[in-house]
Design a protein around this motif. Structure first.
Motif: not given
Length: 160
Positions: A93-100, A102-110
């Motif tokens: 979960d924390r990893g996904a939040e960090s990616l969101k 840093e990377i624009s355009g990732l889905s909020p549901n990623f």
């Protein structure tokens, strides 16, 4: 060839990453780690940790916090390695939040998870690690495949 200057430079260059080690500190640290591990193992009866954990937790319906508690117990009792403990408790979960962030355009549901959790955050962790193994295999990541299968096997020992 005309040589105008001779220097007393060594014939080898030192790497920028030359290792200057404090062996006294390293030895002391190693002794402390070993002492802590040996003391911890001597104080604990490892024979029934698997049974105790399987009674307390259901790895097929557990939260991430419960998985962390399971993993910590197994690690403290010397039943799993530090690497296994680290992988079991890596917070996707924390990893996904960090990616969101840093990377624009990732889905909020990623999500980085391979399986879905229920509304209370519980998931079948055996299925999760088997699905991660399958995903790694699909990418040609044989080390990840083997590692995740191994972790699924550890969790299967706790299955009720």
């Amino acid at each position: 060839m005309n040589i105008n200057h001779i220097t007393s430079m060594p014939s080898h260059a030192l790497s920028a990453k030359s290792a200057i080690r404090n062996t006294e500190t390293e030895d002391q640290f190693s002794k402390e780690v070993e002492k802590t591990q040996n003391t911890s193992l001597m104080e604990k009866d490892t024979s029934n940790i698997w049974e105790e954990l399987s009674k307390k937790y259901d790895v097929t319906n557990a939260t991430f916090d419960e998985l962390k508690e399971i993993s910590m117990s197994l690690y403290e009792y010397g039943e799993i390695s530090f690497k296994e403990h680290a992988i079991l408790t890596f917070d996707f979960d924390r990893g996904a939040e960090s990616l969101k962030e840093e990377i624009s355009g990732l889905s909020p549901n990623f999500t980085m998870y391979a399986t879905q959790a229920d509304a209370s955050g519980k998931r079948n962790w055996i299925e999760e690690f088997q699905a991660r193994a399958d995903r790694a295999f699909g990418y040609g990541n044989l080390i990840g495949h083997h590692t995740n299968l191994s972790l699924a096997g550890i969790l299967q020992r706790l299955e009720r």
